[in-house]
Scaffold this motif. Structure first.
Motif, PDB file in Angstrom:
ATOM      1  N   GLY A  63       0.825  -1.196   0.000  1.00  0.00           N
ATOM      2  CA  GLY A  63       0.000   0.000   0.000  1.00  0.00           C
ATOM      3  C   GLY A  63       0.861   1.247   0.000  1.00  0.00           C
ATOM      4  N   GLY A  64       0.220   2.371  -0.117  1.00  0.00           N
ATOM      5  CA  GLY A  64       0.924   3.645  -0.098  1.00  0.00           C
ATOM      6  C   GLY A  64       0.038   4.726   0.466  1.00  0.00           C
ATOM      7  N   PRO A  65       0.562   5.925   0.615  1.00  0.00           N
ATOM      8  CA  PRO A  65      -0.220   7.015   1.204  1.00  0.00           C
ATOM      9  C   PRO A  65      -1.300   7.531   0.261  1.00  0.00           C
ATOM     10  CG  PRO A  65       1.915   7.813   0.487  1.00  0.00           C
ATOM     11  CD  PRO A  65       1.938   6.325   0.287  1.00  0.00           C
ATOM     12  N   ASN A  66      -2.361   8.053   0.839  1.00  0.00           N
ATOM     13  CA  ASN A  66      -3.384   8.755   0.060  1.00  0.00           C
ATOM     14  C   ASN A  66      -3.519  10.152   0.644  1.00  0.00           C
ATOM     15  OD1 ASN A  66      -6.232   8.714   1.764  1.00  0.00           O
ATOM     16  ND2 ASN A  66      -4.912   6.978   2.270  1.00  0.00           N
ATOM     17  N   LEU A  67      -3.336  11.146  -0.205  1.00  0.00           N
ATOM     18  CA  LEU A  67      -3.296  12.536   0.245  1.00  0.00           C
ATOM     19  C   LEU A  67      -4.468  13.322  -0.338  1.00  0.00           C
ATOM     20  CD1 LEU A  67       0.518  13.238  -0.326  1.00  0.00           C
ATOM     21  CD2 LEU A  67      -0.604  12.174   1.635  1.00  0.00           C
ATOM     22  N   PRO A  68      -5.003  14.256   0.414  1.00  0.00           N
ATOM     23  CA  PRO A  68      -6.115  15.069  -0.120  1.00  0.00           C
ATOM     24  C   PRO A  68      -5.605  16.070  -1.146  1.00  0.00           C
ATOM     25  CG  PRO A  68      -5.492  15.816   2.075  1.00  0.00           C
ATOM     26  CD  PRO A  68      -4.694  14.572   1.807  1.00  0.00           C
ATOM     27  N   PRO A  84     -12.557  24.511   1.113  1.00  0.00           N
ATOM     28  CA  PRO A  84     -12.319  24.586   2.555  1.00  0.00           C
ATOM     29  C   PRO A  84     -12.965  23.459   3.359  1.00  0.00           C
ATOM     30  CG  PRO A  84     -13.850  26.307   1.845  1.00  0.00           C
ATOM     31  CD  PRO A  84     -13.285  25.684   0.606  1.00  0.00           C
ATOM     32  N   ILE A  85     -14.162  23.022   2.969  1.00  0.00           N
ATOM     33  CA  ILE A  85     -14.819  21.958   3.741  1.00  0.00           C
ATOM     34  C   ILE A  85     -14.047  20.654   3.601  1.00  0.00           C
ATOM     35  CG2 ILE A  85     -16.909  20.570   3.968  1.00  0.00           C
ATOM     36  CD1 ILE A  85     -18.539  22.983   3.216  1.00  0.00           C
ATOM     37  N   ALA A  86     -13.661  20.307   2.379  1.00  0.00           N
ATOM     38  CA  ALA A  86     -12.865  19.104   2.176  1.00  0.00           C
ATOM     39  C   ALA A  86     -11.526  19.207   2.904  1.00  0.00           C
ATOM     40  CB  ALA A  86     -12.642  18.872   0.680  1.00  0.00           C
ATOM     41  N   HIS A 139      -6.574  11.540  -3.001  1.00  0.00           N
ATOM     42  CA  HIS A 139      -7.893  11.002  -2.649  1.00  0.00           C
ATOM     43  C   HIS A 139      -8.796  12.137  -2.168  1.00  0.00           C
ATOM     44  CE1 HIS A 139     -10.466   8.113  -0.010  1.00  0.00           C
ATOM     45  NE2 HIS A 139     -10.975   8.243  -1.216  1.00  0.00           N
ATOM     46  N   HIS A 140      -9.864  12.410  -2.930  1.00  0.00           N
ATOM     47  CA  HIS A 140     -10.800  13.462  -2.552  1.00  0.00           C
ATOM     48  C   HIS A 140     -11.483  13.119  -1.230  1.00  0.00           C
ATOM     49  CE1 HIS A 140     -10.514  15.568  -6.395  1.00  0.00           C
ATOM     50  NE2 HIS A 140     -10.634  14.406  -7.012  1.00  0.00           N
ATOM     51  N   ARG A 141     -11.544  14.084  -0.341  1.00  0.00           N
ATOM     52  CA  ARG A 141     -12.317  13.933   0.893  1.00  0.00           C
ATOM     53  C   ARG A 141     -13.731  14.444   0.670  1.00  0.00           C
ATOM     54  NH1 ARG A 141      -7.739  11.385   1.342  1.00  0.00           N
ATOM     55  NH2 ARG A 141      -6.702  11.433   3.381  1.00  0.00           N
ATOM     56  N   ARG A 142     -14.627  14.089   1.585  1.00  0.00           N
ATOM     57  CA  ARG A 142     -16.007  14.563   1.488  1.00  0.00           C
ATOM     58  C   ARG A 142     -16.023  16.094   1.567  1.00  0.00           C
ATOM     59  NH1 ARG A 142     -15.800   9.858   0.499  1.00  0.00           N
ATOM     60  NH2 ARG A 142     -17.325   8.261   1.080  1.00  0.00           N
ATOM     61  N   ASN A 143     -16.798  16.725   0.707  1.00  0.00           N
ATOM     62  CA  ASN A 143     -16.817  18.195   0.677  1.00  0.00           C
ATOM     63  C   ASN A 143     -18.124  18.769   1.212  1.00  0.00           C
ATOM     64  OD1 ASN A 143     -18.526  17.539  -1.391  1.00  0.00           O
ATOM     65  ND2 ASN A 143     -17.388  18.607  -2.994  1.00  0.00           N
ATOM     66  N   ALA A 144     -18.791  17.988   2.061  1.00  0.00           N
ATOM     67  CA  ALA A 144     -19.981  18.471   2.752  1.00  0.00           C
ATOM     68  C   ALA A 144     -20.066  17.771   4.098  1.00  0.00           C
ATOM     69  CB  ALA A 144     -21.252  18.201   1.935  1.00  0.00           C
TER      70      ALA A 144
END
Length: 849
Positions: A430-435, A441-443, A518-523
């Motif tokens: 595996g490897g890192p997942n970065l935003p 701003p919310i994400a 890796h996209h984070r949740r934006n809400a």
């Protein structure tokens, strides 16, 4: 590209090369993207050498001969070097020469690091002023790679002041440099003896490391990568003295050092040094020869070795690369899957295929996939695990790499995964997942909140868990365990598959450079729903792997969790630094104490149940005034949550630092709220799907929970340890978790009926000769002292309420006191029945109990 003979180029030849080069090579200023540096959209591999320090002339100018600098830069460029590191501020004309030859410069900002520089406020201010002046001299020049605001502050000086004062001063210099050149990258060059300095504000992490065996260098680079986290790692100095080791040995060592460093995922390296000419502390150093060229700038064999290694960064292209099947599973992922597809198209790997499993999407996902030359497999909606199974079953590659539809890879993602598989026996990597930095701003706040996809490492290179958005496995290993468990429809499948692979005796590795965005949740609503889903996954995992969870239903990882968003435990102990006797250790690290039991309690989602209980007691205070004493305790329980959330948010690292105070407070406030919401969402998901503190764990009914003693006679000898393991296996086969007694315990096995009650087993064996044995067992219940304490307190309050005539409050409190006691007996009875049955099953072949 213009070439110069590596062994026989003369200054005259190099002058001709310099004249043939364009007058001004276009260089754009570098920037950081995750673990790497980029110039524009092109990844920038730093292939550097150190330059200087040199003996100054009578006017104090270190770089006093532009012709020599011109010839040096031309020779460097001809051998694949693209960066130089100076230890003093170079004149502007040197930057111009470097730019003309396509070279960047890491600008060293010198000051008195070897003395107690913080004793005098005027000296500290003078250092800051000189840093500002040095940055101002070079600010905006396209040849500047970055600024080094310090280099190896000696460990005794750091020990003298304490690490926190030194960290604050380095941050002060960082802010000063940024004020003079906001777009410039800033670093501090550390070394192993002060590894413990925590400098999260730096743009990139830089270390000087001299290790002369490949195994030790590999191990230390893995450690440094974990210290660097999601920032680029740059080696500030490596090298070998040819005077003591010989020129051939120097060339050989530099070859494997450079290849090892880039294979470890570093963004670059500086070889110490360009030339044997070296001036330090007011003297010419003539007893060390670290240069790639001698004092007359004649090449050594090391220069040719470095040129060959630099030409193959990050890996030789003639390796036998394995075929990799990239699997993307998507359900209604139209919002983000285009980014994923574009990223997969940019992969720089010679042999791979992409399989997209459309898990019954009702949006435009299939239409978007059809625009790319990928293999699309559409199925009905059957859940994430089934989709992942479809992917590996259809894969042609020997390695199956998974990436989520809301993620996209770094161009060298597969390259680092493949090399890790080729170098090790790991069945998974595996490897890192970065935003991504531009998700809003919310994400950005969600990326700094708990509950994100993180990796758990047993060591710097071996993982206990790798998240599903960035994981790869050998196809044969997935076949051997039957793939992913279909019961995990949205989450938990990655944890389960890692545990099942490890159950087979295999290992999982971690490659810090095999990164994805890796996209984070934006809400906030989406984040709340995600965390509830993770709570459900925890409940499913606990039912399948009860032995990995404690009585409260919480997983105890064997490894360490890495990633942003961890909640910080309020503690008076920041950790201890291993410094060695009298500060003599060469490698000094921080060892943080494990959180105490009481310190860990507020981190549990069930802490909100404590808040609810105290709120109920305080509410009853309206009817019976003494219960208002619950208000201070309620204030404490709520206050601990808020303090820990605020402390965690304070250490958040946002992708784009807001300029206004109001914007910073807004991000901090939302991150604090998310730290408070996350455990509440997890708690709701856990409770909805049965992972409650009061869950029933008995599988064999009830048996009176009194002390029981039994024995069995054996005609054939059996090892007592094997006998206990058989009982343990019987419990595990029935889906019951058991704990082994530790080194200081007078019991062998413990079975918990729940949070409040358990039963323990002790055995002994009498040897009667000729292999005959009499085995004795004792079983007895144990109760939670915390549960007893709660009952005593509630009963005392109930009696007090009754004596004052407040009968409703007395009845409620009395009921609250009886319930834990009843539950305690029930759990002990269930554990007794379970353990008694397992004992009978394990001993049935020998004699009835």
């Amino acid at each position: 590209m213009l070439q110069v003979e590596r062994s026989g180029a003369t200054p005259t030849d190099l002058g001709a090369v310099a004249q043939a080069l364009p007058n001004n090579v276009s260089l754009c200023r570098p920037h950081v993207r995750g673990k790497f540096l980029f110039a524009g959209d092109t990844k920038l591999w730093v292939r550097g050498v150190t330059y200087g320090t040199f003996c100054p002339d009578e006017d104090g100018h270190e770089y006093h001969d532009p012709d020599v600098v011109e010839q040096d830069c031309a020779q460097m460029a001809a051998h694949g070097i693209n960066t130089i590191r100076t230890y003093t501020v170079p004149p502007r004309w040197l930057l111009d020469i470097a730019q003309r030859h396509g070279l960047r410069v890491m600008v060293g900002l010198p000051w008195e690091q070897h003395i107690t520089f913080l004793d005098d406020k005027a000296r500290a201010q003078s250092i800051e002023d000189r840093v500002r002046l040095g940055v101002r001299t070079c600010a905006g020049h396209p040849a500047v790679l970055c600024y080094a605001i310090g280099n190896e502050i000696p460990a005794p000086i750091v020990r003298w002041y304490g690490k926190r004062r030194v960290e604050r001063f380095i941050e002060r210099l960082y802010q000063a440099a940024k004020a003079e050149d906001p777009e410039g990258l800033v670093t501090y060059v550390n070394y192993p003896t002060t590894e413990y300095l925590q400098l999260p504000f730096l743009d990139l992490v830089c270390f000087n490391v001299y290790l002369e065996t490949q195994e030790r260098l590999q191990a230390y680079l893995a450690r440094l990568q974990n210290l660097a986290g999601d920032r680029p790692l740059l080696m500030g100095e490596i090298g070998l003295d040819s005077r003591r080791n010989g020129e051939a040995q120097q060339a050989e060592a530099l070859d494997w050092q450079l290849r090892t460093i880039f294979a470890a995922g570093c963004s670059g390296v500086f070889v110490f040094a360009w030339t044997d000419e070296w001036y330090r502390g007011g003297h010419t150093i003539d007893d060390w020869d670290f240069g790639l060229t001698d004092r007359q700038r004649q090449p050594k064999p090391a220069l040719s070795a470095v040129a060959h290694a630099f030409a193959e960064v990050p890996f030789p292209q003639d390796l036998a690369w394995p075929l990799i099947s990239v699997v993307v599973c998507s359900y209604n992922g139209a919002r983000t899957i285009r980014d994923c597809c574009e990223g997969l198209q940019r992969l720089e790997y010679p042999c791979f295929e992409v399989i997209v499993v459309n898990d019954g999407s009702t949006d435009a996902t299939p239409a978007i996939i059809s625009e790319y030359d990928f293999r699309l497999i559409s199925t009905e909606n059957r859940g994430l695990s089934n989709a992942r199974n479809t992917g590996w079953q259809e894969a042609r590659g020997e390695i199956v790499a998974y990436i989520d539809d809301d993620a996209y890879p770094d161009p060298h993602w597969l390259t680092y995964l493949a090399t890790a598989f080729m170098r090790t026996e790991h069945v998974g990597i595996g490897g890192p997942n970065l935003p991504p930095p531009d998700d809003g701003p919310i994400a950005d706040c969600v990326a700094n909140a708990p509950g994100g996809p993180i990796h758990v490492l047993l060591s710097d290179t071996e993982a206990e868990h790798i998240p599903g958005c960035n994981m790869a496995f050998r196809k044969t290993a997935l076949q051997a365990i039957g793939g992913f468990d279909p019961q995990f429809r949205t989450a938990g499948d990655d944890v389960d598959v890692c545990w099942r692979l490890q159950q087979q005796g295999w290992t999982i590795g971690f490659s810090p450079a095999a990164m994805v965005w890796h996209h984070r949740r934006n809400a906030v609503r989406m984040y709340w729903k995600q965390q509830q889903g993770y709570g459900k996954a925890e409940a499913l995992l606990e039912k399948k792997w009860p032995e990995k969870y404690n009585a409260m239903g919480h997983l105890s990882w064997a490894g360490r969790l890495y990633g942003k968003g961890s909640t910080r435990v309020a503690s008076w102990s920041p950790g201890r630094i291993y410094q060695g006797t009298w500060g003599s250790a060469l490698f000094q690290s921080v060892y943080a104490p494990a959180p105490s039991f009481w310190g860990s309690l507020p981190l549990m989602p069930e802490w909100y149940l404590v808040v609810a209980l105290l709120t109920a007691l305080a509410g009853l205070g309206v009817l019976w005034t003494p219960l208002l004493w619950a208000l201070p305790f309620l204030g404490y329980t709520v206050g601990v949550l808020v303090v820990q959330a605020g402390l965690s948010a304070r250490h958040a690292a946002f992708a784009s630092a807001p300029q206004s105070r109001r914007a910073r407070l807004s991000l901090w406030g939302l991150t604090t709220v998310l730290h408070l919401l996350q455990p509440l969402a997890r708690l709701r998901g856990r409770l909805r799907y049965g992972l409650t503190p009061w869950r029933w764990q008995s599988v064999r009914g009830l048996a009176w929970p009194w002390v029981r003693t039994c024995h069995l006679w054996r005609e054939q000898w059996q090892c007592p340890l094997v006998r206990l393991e058989a009982i343990e296996d019987t419990l595990r086969a029935a889906g019951t978790s058991s704990a082994r007694g530790g080194d200081y315990d007078r019991w062998d096995l413990e079975v918990r009926g729940g949070v409040l009650g358990a039963v323990r087993l002790l055995s002994t064996t009498e040897e009667h000769g000729a292999g005959k044995q009499l085995v004795r067992f004792r079983l007895w219940p144990t109760c939670s002292w915390q549960g007893i304490a709660v009952s005593v307190v509630l009963m005392t309050l109930a009696l007090g309420a009754a004596s004052s005539g407040t009968w409703l409050v007395a009845a409620l409190l009395g009921l609250g006191a009886v319930v834990p006691l009843y539950r305690m007996g029930q759990e002990c009875a269930g554990a007794m029945a379970t353990l008694w049955h397992a004992l009978q099953q394990a001993s049935r072949e020998d004699i009835s109990l």
